[in-house]
Structures are given as C-alpha cells and as structure tokens.
Write an enzyme that holds these catalytic residues in place. Structure first.
Site, PDB file in Angstrom:
ATOM      1  N   LYS A   1       3.758  10.065   8.402  1.00  0.00           N
ATOM      2  CA  LYS A   1       3.376   9.651   9.761  1.00  0.00           C
ATOM      3  C   LYS A   1       4.294  10.236  10.846  1.00  0.00           C
ATOM      4  O   LYS A   1       4.143  11.383  11.216  1.00  0.00           O
ATOM      5  CB  LYS A   1       3.283   8.137   9.833  1.00  0.00           C
ATOM      6  CG  LYS A   1       2.215   7.596   8.830  1.00  0.00           C
ATOM      7  CD  LYS A   1       1.783   6.197   9.113  1.00  0.00           C
ATOM      8  CE  LYS A   1       0.982   5.565   7.976  1.00  0.00           C
ATOM      9  NZ  LYS A   1      -0.441   5.802   7.987  1.00  0.00           N
TER      10      LYS A   1
ATOM     11  N   TYR B   1       0.851  -1.193   0.000  1.00  0.00           N
ATOM     12  CA  TYR B   1       0.000   0.000   0.000  1.00  0.00           C
ATOM     13  C   TYR B   1       0.884   1.238   0.000  1.00  0.00           C
ATOM     14  O   TYR B   1       1.769   1.368   0.850  1.00  0.00           O
ATOM     15  CB  TYR B   1      -0.912   0.005   1.238  1.00  0.00           C
ATOM     16  CG  TYR B   1      -1.815   1.223   1.285  1.00  0.00           C
ATOM     17  CD1 TYR B   1      -2.863   1.355   0.375  1.00  0.00           C
ATOM     18  CD2 TYR B   1      -1.618   2.236   2.216  1.00  0.00           C
ATOM     19  CE1 TYR B   1      -3.691   2.472   0.395  1.00  0.00           C
ATOM     20  CE2 TYR B   1      -2.440   3.354   2.248  1.00  0.00           C
ATOM     21  CZ  TYR B   1      -3.474   3.468   1.337  1.00  0.00           C
ATOM     22  OH  TYR B   1      -4.289   4.584   1.364  1.00  0.00           O
TER      23      TYR B   1
ATOM     24  N   ASP C   1       9.125   2.566   0.494  1.00  0.00           N
ATOM     25  CA  ASP C   1       8.046   3.323   1.120  1.00  0.00           C
ATOM     26  C   ASP C   1       8.214   3.151   2.630  1.00  0.00           C
ATOM     27  O   ASP C   1       7.867   2.106   3.181  1.00  0.00           O
ATOM     28  CB  ASP C   1       6.697   2.799   0.625  1.00  0.00           C
ATOM     29  CG  ASP C   1       5.524   3.564   1.248  1.00  0.00           C
ATOM     30  OD1 ASP C   1       5.745   4.281   2.243  1.00  0.00           O
ATOM     31  OD2 ASP C   1       4.404   3.420   0.734  1.00  0.00           O
TER      32      ASP C   1
HETATM   33  C1  LIG Z   1       3.136   2.339   3.613  1.00  0.00           C
HETATM   34  C2  LIG Z   1       2.246   3.516   3.366  1.00  0.00           C
HETATM   35  N1  LIG Z   1       2.516   4.342   2.362  1.00  0.00           N
HETATM   36  C3  LIG Z   1       1.774   5.427   2.111  1.00  0.00           C
HETATM   37  C4  LIG Z   1       0.677   5.732   2.878  1.00  0.00           C
HETATM   38  C5  LIG Z   1      -0.162   6.930   2.571  1.00  0.00           C
HETATM   39  O1  LIG Z   1      -0.009   7.898   3.550  1.00  0.00           O
HETATM   40  P1  LIG Z   1      -1.151   8.996   3.752  1.00  0.00           P
HETATM   41  O2  LIG Z   1      -2.337   8.279   4.310  1.00  0.00           O
HETATM   42  O3  LIG Z   1      -0.537   9.980   4.695  1.00  0.00           O
HETATM   43  O4  LIG Z   1      -1.419   9.590   2.413  1.00  0.00           O
HETATM   44  C6  LIG Z   1       0.344   4.906   3.946  1.00  0.00           C
HETATM   45  C7  LIG Z   1      -0.813   5.204   4.799  1.00  0.00           C
HETATM   46  O5  LIG Z   1      -1.167   4.483   5.697  1.00  0.00           O
HETATM   47  C8  LIG Z   1       1.143   3.763   4.192  1.00  0.00           C
HETATM   48  O6  LIG Z   1       0.833   2.901   5.184  1.00  0.00           O
END
Ligand SMILES: Cc1ncc(COP(=O)(O)O)c(C=O)c1O
Length: 434
Positions: free
Chosen positions: A269, A146, A241
């Site tokens: 985060k 994700y 990521d």
């Molecule tokens: C691994 C990962 N990448 C990207 C995101 C996207 O972040 P945001 O919700 O701040 O757009 C998340 C969100 O939970 C995530 O868990």
C-alpha cells in the site's frame, strides 16, 4: 449536500460492458448496489469523481495507499520525471535502493528488505522465509486476520461458521484441503488461548503471522507483547503484516506505534505511493535466505518477480514517504481521524443507534453492535443490515468508504469531515425513524 447527478449514457454503457466482460462486473470483492454503482473518472485530493460528474469524499483511498490523497503533485512530478528513463528493468535501480534504505531506516525490525509487487506476495514470502528459517511447516494466524489472496492467507479470515480453535476454515474455493492441516487459527486478543496453541504445537509451527491492528480492531494492552514473548521462547519467527499499518500508524509502523518488534514484516500500500510495490523486511539472519549465493545449498528461498523493485513505483513511494516525513503530518492525520471518529460516536449516541466506532484515528469504522469488539467474533455480532444501509446511504450522499473501513488521508479537510458528518446525521436520522 450537492444533488446527485443521474447516471449518464456513457457511464451506463461502461457498467454494462463491465458486467459483460468482468465476473460480477467488478475488479474484485468491492461492489455497490445497482442504483449507486459508478465508474471512476478521476481522483484529486480527498475526492473522486464518477463518469456522470458526481463527486465523492473518498475514505476508500484505493484500499489504503493514497494517504496523501489522489494525484498528489509531488508524486505526479516524481513519476513524470522518471518516466523518461523507462518503466522497468528487472535489475538494480537507484529508486529501489533508495526506497530500501528509507524503509530499513524507519522500521525497527528491518535489517534487510526484499521487494515484491502486492501485499499478498509480501505475506506469502514472509511466511516462506519463516518456514525456511525454522524448517517447520505449520503457520499460526488469527481468526479474522487478512493477509491477502494466497492459499495460506485465506484461512479463517472471514469464516461465517468459525470452527473451534485452532481449526482453520478455508475462505475460498480452490484451496488445497491439505492446507487446513497446515494453518492453525488463534483468537486475536486472547493471549492465554494463543499461548496454549503455540505451546502445544511449537515443534510444528514455522511462523506466526498477525495484523498487529487486526482490520480495525486494536490490540489489547499486553497482547502483542505476550505473543512476542511466547514466540521468542520457542524461537518461532513472528511476522507483523504491516501492509495496512506500515507508515500509517507511525513512521515506523505498528511496531513503533505499539512498541513491539517482530522478526519479519510485510509491507504494501503506502510504500508504493499508489503503484504496485510491496516488500518483506526483517532480521538479517532470516532475510539472508533470499541471497542467491545460497542457491545450491537447500536453504535458499526462491523469490523473483517481473516488476519487483519497479522504479516508477519506487519513486512514487519515495515521494509519498518524503511527504509523510514532514513535521506535523502524523499529528494532522490523527487529528482529522479523531474529529471524524468523535463525530460518529456522538451521532450514534444522539440517535440511539446500537453501534460503536472501532479503530485507531487513521483507520476505523462503525461496528453496529453493543457487544465488545476485541476479535472477529465480536465483529460477527454486528447488525449487517445496518452496515449495508450505512454504506449504501452514505454513497448515495457522496461519501465513499470500504465495506467495513474508513481510511483517513492528509488531503481530508475539516470541511470534508463536516460534510461527512452531515451525511451520517441524515443516515442515522433515517435509521432511528425506522
Ligand atoms: C493487512 C493486509 N495484508 C495483505 C493484504 C494484501 O495486499 P494486496 O491486496 O496488495 O495483495 C491486504 C490488502 O488489503 C491487507 O489489508
């Protein structure tokens, strides 16, 4: 276990209003069964409180940022002191520069950094940077990974009917069809299959993006190293990521923890301390394309955002990182998580529930299957009804978690762990009896 309060009229009214004005009555995908739905009134430390006065031990932690717990005094002080100086300027400010320095010093791949506001933006711009650098269009990502809500990210992140690799399945309506040809999907933790796809399509692949710790699935020994090796062989930028793992698995993130350094990384985060802030960081030669001096060259990456480098978010992030840097914090975080994981594993065994605890100490969950869980298809084998019941019955007992994740914070105490395991025991007892 404290007795659950009946929902009061004020909270019921808010829930009704939410249903009226917000699609599905929610802020996103997170929702709870009607009988346990609630509206947050406040958070403090490891707990949040609803409008009717119920207390919850919080393992959702705002979906991850609140690693110090809610309303940490040092974050409050930093934000409060800065607020007098204004909220946002759209231009250079001291906290943003200081935060850039801390992140670049901490993270192995980070020569330079560009701020944005959400994790989705950070992965979006990291992918754009990789494509700009290689002048190739396709992206390879992993099934079940994700990376946020943008069109490239929402490919095969949670397909109910996965296709044969490397074909992508859109996870959302409204994604242009053409992107199905632009995103290749590989199986996480399967190095031969991943290498074969990269070898076959390397002349078209502009970047490979991976959650080094995918959702809660740990990388098999050698997997990340192998992906690093094959991407290096074809000069394809590898993007980690680290929106979840950054400053959580270790001070230097997953790249420090697993010992594999990518070319680019996306953060979010924790680095915003509970405020909207994210970043792309990486190799100087790739990051250089964000330099406005290149604006007329055709190599320039357009990237701007009203709140990028917002000073309030930056001071909250700096205060959070300062706490995390204190000696012993990671040991404490891992010890707390390990105690909870071990307790969960023992209870699964004691009540003979088909399931296992999957993850690393700061972030994990129960996956209700006896099949090995090394990839997304392993997770798909779980008994979804048991998971739904686990989450709902824990919530009714004052334990809040994400639908398939439990985040641990530095605010969680031994008493929180014990209370949580007592609730889990009751839930498993009930499951074993039916
Ligand atoms: C691994 C990962 N990448 C990207 C995101 C996207 O972040 P945001 O919700 O701040 O757009 C998340 C969100 O939970 C995530 O868990």
């Amino acid at each position: 276990m404290p007795q659950r309060q009946m929902r009061n009229a004020a909270e019921q009214q808010l829930l009704d209003k939410a249903r009226h004005y917000l699609p599905g009555g929610t802020l996103g995908n997170t929702r709870f069964d009607e009988d346990v739905a609630f509206v947050v009134k406040a958070g403090k430390g490891s707990k949040i409180y609803d409008m009717s006065g119920n207390e919850y031990i919080d393992f959702l932690l705002g979906s991850g940022p609140m690693i110090l717990g809610h309303a940490h005094p040092s974050v409050i002080t930093a934000v409060r002191e800065y607020l007098e100086r204004g909220s946002t300027y759209f231009t250079l400010n001291e906290p943003a520069i200081a935060l850039a320095e801390v992140i670049c010093e901490a993270v192995p791949c980070a020569d330079k950094i560009r701020f944005s506001s959400t994790g989705s933006e950070a992965t979006f711009f990291a992918l754009r940077a990789a494509r700009a650098f290689t002048k190739k269009d396709k992206i390879l990502k992993f099934e079940g990974g994700y990376h946020g809500g943008h069109d490239y990210a929402l490919m095969s992140s949670s397909p109910s009917l996965p296709k044969d690799f490397p074909r992508a399945v859109p996870d959302s309506a409204g994604i242009p069809r053409v992107l199905e040809d632009e995103v290749l999907i590989a199986p996480f933790n399967d190095l031969p299959a991943t290498s074969a796809i990269i070898e076959r399509y390397h002349h078209e692949i502009g970047g490979v993006i991976v959650e080094p710790f995918q959702r809660i699935i740990t990388p098999r020994p050698g997997f990340l190293q192998g992906v690093r090796e094959v991407t290096q062989r074809f000069a394809i930028p590898l993007i980690f990521d680290e929106v979840v793992t950054g400053f959580r698995l270790a001070w230097g993130g997953a790249q420090e923890y697993y010992g594999v350094v990518p070319d680019l990384a996306a953060f979010g985060k924790i680095i915003g301390g509970g405020y909207p802030l994210s970043a792309v960081a990486g190799r100087a030669d790739i990051m250089e394309a964000f330099n406005p001096d290149l604006e007329t060259t055709g190599d320039f990456i357009a990237q701007t955002g009203t709140l990028n480098g917002n000073p309030i978010a930056a001071v909250a992030g700096l205060a959070t990182l300062q706490q995390l840097k204190t000696a012993g914090t990671y040991r404490q975080l891992f010890d707390t998580g390990r105690a909870l994981r071990q307790g969960l594993s023992e209870l699964l065994k004691r009540y003979d529930i088909p399931g296992q605890v999957v993850g690393e100490d700061p972030l994990f969950d129960v996956v209700f299957t006896d099949e090995p869980v090394h990839d997304y298809r392993g997770v798909l084998t779980q008994n979804r009804e048991l998971l739904r019941r686990f989450n709902a019955e824990l919530l009714a007992r004052g334990i809040l978690k994400a639908s398939s994740k439990m985040y641990v914070s530095l605010a969680h105490s031994a008493a929180d762990v014990e209370q949580t395991l007592t609730a889990v025991r009751e839930v498993f007892e009930g499951m074993a009896a039916t």
